[in-house]
Write a protein that holds these residues in place. Structure first.
Motif, PDB file in Angstrom:
ATOM      1  N   LYS A 136       5.040 -39.143 -13.678  1.00  0.00           N
ATOM      2  CA  LYS A 136       3.808 -39.305 -12.905  1.00  0.00           C
ATOM      3  C   LYS A 136       3.363 -38.010 -12.211  1.00  0.00           C
TER       4      LYS A 136
ATOM      5  N   ALA B 235      -3.599 -42.723 -18.067  1.00  0.00           N
ATOM      6  CA  ALA B 235      -4.727 -43.651 -18.182  1.00  0.00           C
ATOM      7  C   ALA B 235      -5.625 -43.589 -16.952  1.00  0.00           C
ATOM      8  N   LYS B 236      -4.994 -43.492 -15.783  1.00  0.00           N
ATOM      9  CA  LYS B 236      -5.780 -43.538 -14.544  1.00  0.00           C
ATOM     10  C   LYS B 236      -6.783 -42.380 -14.448  1.00  0.00           C
TER      11      LYS B 236
ATOM     12  N   VAL C 143       5.532 -43.701 -23.178  1.00  0.00           N
ATOM     13  CA  VAL C 143       4.921 -44.863 -22.514  1.00  0.00           C
ATOM     14  C   VAL C 143       4.723 -44.562 -21.030  1.00  0.00           C
ATOM     15  N   GLU C 144       5.720 -43.953 -20.429  1.00  0.00           N
ATOM     16  CA  GLU C 144       5.647 -43.599 -19.007  1.00  0.00           C
ATOM     17  C   GLU C 144       4.527 -42.582 -18.763  1.00  0.00           C
TER      18      GLU C 144
ATOM     19  N   VAL D 273       1.269 -45.395 -28.867  1.00  0.00           N
ATOM     20  CA  VAL D 273       1.100 -45.375 -27.412  1.00  0.00           C
ATOM     21  C   VAL D 273      -0.283 -44.814 -27.071  1.00  0.00           C
TER      22      VAL D 273
ATOM     23  N   SER E  30      11.962 -39.906 -16.915  1.00  0.00           N
ATOM     24  CA  SER E  30      10.831 -40.836 -16.902  1.00  0.00           C
ATOM     25  C   SER E  30      10.210 -40.975 -15.520  1.00  0.00           C
TER      26      SER E  30
ATOM     27  N   ASN F 100      -3.322 -43.091 -24.826  1.00  0.00           N
ATOM     28  CA  ASN F 100      -3.408 -41.987 -23.862  1.00  0.00           C
ATOM     29  C   ASN F 100      -2.337 -40.911 -24.043  1.00  0.00           C
TER      30      ASN F 100
ATOM     31  N   SER G 230       9.906 -44.312 -25.013  1.00  0.00           N
ATOM     32  CA  SER G 230       9.708 -44.866 -23.671  1.00  0.00           C
ATOM     33  C   SER G 230       9.192 -43.802 -22.697  1.00  0.00           C
TER      34      SER G 230
ATOM     35  N   SER H  98       1.935 -42.186 -20.605  1.00  0.00           N
ATOM     36  CA  SER H  98       0.704 -42.922 -20.888  1.00  0.00           C
ATOM     37  C   SER H  98       0.183 -43.661 -19.660  1.00  0.00           C
ATOM     38  N   LYS H  99       1.095 -44.338 -18.966  1.00  0.00           N
ATOM     39  CA  LYS H  99       0.708 -45.101 -17.772  1.00  0.00           C
ATOM     40  C   LYS H  99      -0.038 -44.232 -16.781  1.00  0.00           C
ATOM     41  N   HIS H 100       0.473 -43.015 -16.616  1.00  0.00           N
ATOM     42  CA  HIS H 100      -0.087 -42.158 -15.576  1.00  0.00           C
ATOM     43  C   HIS H 100      -1.237 -41.294 -16.092  1.00  0.00           C
TER      44      HIS H 100
END
Ligand SMILES: *Cc1c(COP(=O)(O)O)cnc(C)c1O
Length: 231
Positions: free
Chosen positions: A90, A116-117, A109-110, A154, A86, A156, A106, A112-114
């Motif tokens: 990034k 989105a930007k 999800v990780e 989730v 995880s 992105n 999960s 996805s976070k990176h």
């Protein structure tokens, strides 16, 4: 012709033959050249021979290769096929074409976070441990539906299908690939038309994978030769 170009031609011919035997179109099977541990000039030789999809297992090796100007070509695709921690998500989120090895929601999800930007949606596959071997990563078949349901929510990240590595024993492989085909069909029925990809088949068993509906096959040794250490 160098040996990598020759090997690629040979593999393409074998893919076409396996497709004919299986009553499938060769365009349905996308070849990923697995270049892990192999140096940039080998990747370049494959690119020059018309190969566009490459698979890597290690985040650091992957970033080195995509930062290498000599390998920069417009339509190149990098596929992540190794175990992804995880905290490394990034480093690949911005550029990866497909992550084959999501083994828990999960991790999606990780990613996805990176994603989105830079405004991306990352296509992913769920990795399934179809042989049940302790040494292998991936979801138990019984958990796939539940985890797929979570990944579908989730943002992105776009779930495209399933991935597996079969047993080394060829006599077990056929049954395992068949079980994967069935799992994909269930997922497709449940979650709809976007779930279409089945990543399975390596140098020693891609003919069987094509028989069972593989859409991505991942071939290293038969293209680039043996790796000096086995991973
Ligand atoms: C190394 C690797 C491959 C390629 O295997 P070969 O037997 O060299 O063709 C395919 N898939 C995954 C996940 C790998 O780690």
């Amino acid at each position: 012709m160098n040996h990598i170009a020759e090997n690629l031609n040979q593999i393409r011919a074998e893919i076409a033959e396996a497709c004919i035997r299986a009553g499938r179109q060769p365009e349905e099977v996308k070849l990923i050249a697995v270049s892990k541990t192999k140096p940039a000039p080998d990747v370049k030789a494959a690119i020059d021979a018309g190969q566009t999809r490459f698979g890597e297992n290690y985040v650091q090796e992957l970033t080195e290769k995509w930062n290498n100007h000599e390998l920069a070509t417009p339509n190149i695709e990098w596929h992540f096929i190794g175990h992804l921690q995880s905290n490394k998500a990034k480093f690949i989120a911005e550029k990866i074409s497909l992550v084959h090895t999501v083994d828990k929601a999960s991790l999606a999800v990780e990613l996805s976070k990176h994603a989105a930007k830079p405004g991306r949606t990352i296509p992913v596959l769920l990795e399934v441990n179809i042989s049940g071997e302790d040494s292998k990563y991936g979801l138990r078949p019984a958990d796939v539906m539940r985890e797929a349901d979570a990944v579908m929510r989730v943002p992105n990240v776009e779930l495209k299908g399933l991935m597996t590595i079969a047993s080394p024993e060829r006599e077990k492989v056929k049954t395992q690939f068949h079980a994967m085909q069935k799992l994909l069909a269930e997922l497709h029925q449940h979650f709809g038309a976007g779930i279409t990809e089945l990543s399975m088949g390596m140098s020693g068993d891609f003919d069987l994978a094509i028989e069972s509906g593989a859409t991505y096959i991942r071939i290293g040794t038969a293209i680039f030769g043996a790796r000096s250490f086995n991973i």
